[in-house]
Scaffold this active site. Structure first.
Site, PDB file in Angstrom:
ATOM      1  CD1 TRP A 147      -8.989  -2.116  -9.833  1.00 51.61           C
ATOM      2  CD2 TRP A 147      -9.673  -3.518  -8.419  1.00 51.61           C
ATOM      3  NE1 TRP A 147      -9.243  -1.319  -8.922  1.00 51.61           N
ATOM      4  CE2 TRP A 147      -9.699  -2.128  -7.751  1.00 51.61           C
ATOM      5  CE3 TRP A 147     -10.119  -4.489  -7.360  1.00 51.61           C
ATOM      6  CZ2 TRP A 147     -10.140  -1.603  -6.545  1.00 51.61           C
ATOM      7  CZ3 TRP A 147     -10.340  -4.116  -6.007  1.00 51.61           C
ATOM      8  CH2 TRP A 147     -10.306  -3.113  -5.717  1.00 51.61           C
ATOM      9  CB  SER A 184     -14.768  -5.571  -0.894  1.00 51.01           C
ATOM     10  OG  SER A 184     -13.534  -5.355  -1.452  1.00 51.01           O
ATOM     11  N   PRO A 185     -16.364  -5.017   2.557  1.00 46.82           N
ATOM     12  CG  PRO A 185     -16.281  -4.118   4.753  1.00 46.82           C
ATOM     13  CD  PRO A 185     -15.330  -4.469   3.338  1.00 46.82           C
ATOM     14  CG  LEU A 186     -19.030  -0.815   3.275  1.00 52.98           C
ATOM     15  CD1 LEU A 186     -18.713   0.418   3.717  1.00 52.98           C
ATOM     16  CD2 LEU A 186     -20.538  -1.222   4.093  1.00 52.98           C
ATOM     17  CE1 TYR A 239      -2.900  -3.101   0.360  1.00 48.53           C
ATOM     18  CE2 TYR A 239      -3.683  -2.163   2.430  1.00 48.53           C
ATOM     19  CZ  TYR A 239      -4.010  -3.395   1.476  1.00 48.53           C
ATOM     20  OH  TYR A 239      -4.728  -4.053   1.522  1.00 48.53           O
ATOM     21  CB  SER A 249      -5.280 -12.479   2.720  1.00 48.90           C
ATOM     22  OG  SER A 249      -6.049 -11.836   1.783  1.00 48.90           O
ATOM     23  CG  ASN A 250      -7.338 -12.949  -1.533  1.00 50.79           C
ATOM     24  OD1 ASN A 250      -8.660 -12.580  -1.591  1.00 50.79           O
ATOM     25  ND2 ASN A 250      -6.673 -11.947  -1.262  1.00 50.79           N
ATOM     26  CD1 TRP A 286       4.497  -8.101  -3.507  1.00 47.26           C
ATOM     27  CD2 TRP A 286       2.409  -8.171  -3.286  1.00 47.26           C
ATOM     28  NE1 TRP A 286       3.691  -7.726  -4.889  1.00 47.26           N
ATOM     29  CE2 TRP A 286       2.416  -8.107  -4.487  1.00 47.26           C
ATOM     30  CE3 TRP A 286       1.119  -8.402  -2.701  1.00 47.26           C
ATOM     31  CZ2 TRP A 286       1.498  -7.927  -5.369  1.00 47.26           C
ATOM     32  CZ3 TRP A 286      -0.346  -8.342  -3.550  1.00 47.26           C
ATOM     33  CH2 TRP A 286       0.084  -8.283  -4.935  1.00 47.26           C
TER      34      TRP A 286
END
Length: 326
Positions: A230, A220-222, A58, A169-170, A89
């Site tokens: 992307w 991305s909860p919203l 980031y 994650s993912n 990363w």
């Protein structure tokens, strides 16, 4: 679960705890003005946030760390009040690169440890100075690594006191099982950070993770930005959903607050990203109401099994996680 703005953490399988509500700190480094993350994190701490989700890629961990240190210095919080999640990363999967990557994060933050450190993606890229290595024709340069070997290097970082808890994650079920069944596993993954919101409720992965004492952290909860480069734009804007809007009216809330409350109420950690002072404050106002069982079921019924964040540019990677059912 009696949740309050001051007390809303849940236990992790290693004995530590994670706040159910956090602030995502991603901002496109090319377009985000300098100081944005610094000011946003300081404001969030004043509002009551104690959990911050960041990453080396980031390019703003130095600002996030400065904000945390300044709020410790002025007496607003102590270090142990803050929960920081950093990420390994894709270019740092080889075991010998894991600790140096974590040390880069600690150096940027100017902190002695992070509370949670996670493998950001199961997809390894070619190691080197480029975070997004590409061939001349534009294809990404992948790297073959052993996720179990990467995990062992993370375990050594925990044993060295550089990180309190380890997660991923993912990861899909197969990739989680790879770690959980690893011979000589020393530290289990405590969390799996994945996309999770009313249009993508992750019922099967959520059930599997619960059975294995793995907390789901929902990014991305919203929903997410509508950046066509992307984001899957086939999915309609989440916050305009009539069910969320009507429930919000009942409680004199907005649809974002209802979507966040939904996940938190079912034990899913949420990390909405915002650099807007009023949204940072608004998003946090979810502890003064609760959804009924019928409302929870109605929101669960919105599930479309469609991802906003598909990351199709890496879909030819051998460890691309989203081809499996869950």
């Amino acid at each position: 679960m009696n949740l309050t703005a001051e007390k809303h953490s849940v236990p992790l399988s290693d004995g530590n705890r994670i706040p159910l509500f956090g602030l995502g700190t991603y901002g496109d480094p090319r377009t985000t003005p300098r100081g944005t993350a610094l000011n946003s994190v300081k404001h969030a701490i004043d509002v009551g946030y104690r959990h911050f989700d960041g990453a080396l890629v980031y390019f703003n961990e130095h600002e996030v760390g400065q904000a945390i240190r300044e709020k410790i210095a002025d007496g607003t919080v102590k270090r142990e009040d803050i929960f920081y999640c950093g990420k390994l990363w894709n270019t740092f999967h080889p075991p010998e690169l894991v600790r140096p990557a974590l040390e880069r994060t600690l150096k940027a933050l100017k902190l002695d440890y992070v509370d949670l450190y996670i493998i950001e993606m199961p997809t390894a890229f070619k190691p080197g100075d480029e975070f997004y290595p590409k061939y001349e024709d534009g294809r990404y340069i992948y790297h073959e690594t052993d996720l179990c070997a990467t995990w062992e290097a993370l375990e050594a970082c925990k044993d060295a006191g550089l990180v309190k808890s380890l997660g991923v994650s993912n990861f899909n079920r197969r990739q989680l099982e790879l770690l959980l069944r690893k011979p000589g596993l020393k530290h289990r993954p405590v969390s799996n950070q994945v996309e999770c919101h009313p249009y993508f409720t992750q019922p099967k992965l959520l059930k599997y993770c619960r059975q294995n004492n793995i907390v789901i952290v929902g990014y991305s909860p919203l929903g997410t930005s509508r950046d066509a480069s992307w984001v899957n734009l086939k999915c309609p804007p989440l916050l305009e959903d009539e069910v969320l809007v009507s429930i919000a009216k009942k409680y004199r809330k907005n649809s974002a607050q209802v979507a966040l409350r939904f996940n938190v109420q079912r034990g899913v950690v949420v990390i909405p990203k915002s650099f807007s002072t009023h949204r940072i404050k608004d998003n946090f106002q979810i502890f003064d109401f609760s959804l009924t069982e019928d409302e929870m079921k109605a929101i669960e019924g919105l599930n479309k099994d469609i991802r906003f964040v598909e990351l199709l540019m890496w879909s030819d990677h051998p460890e691309y996680p989203f081809l499996d059912e869950y």
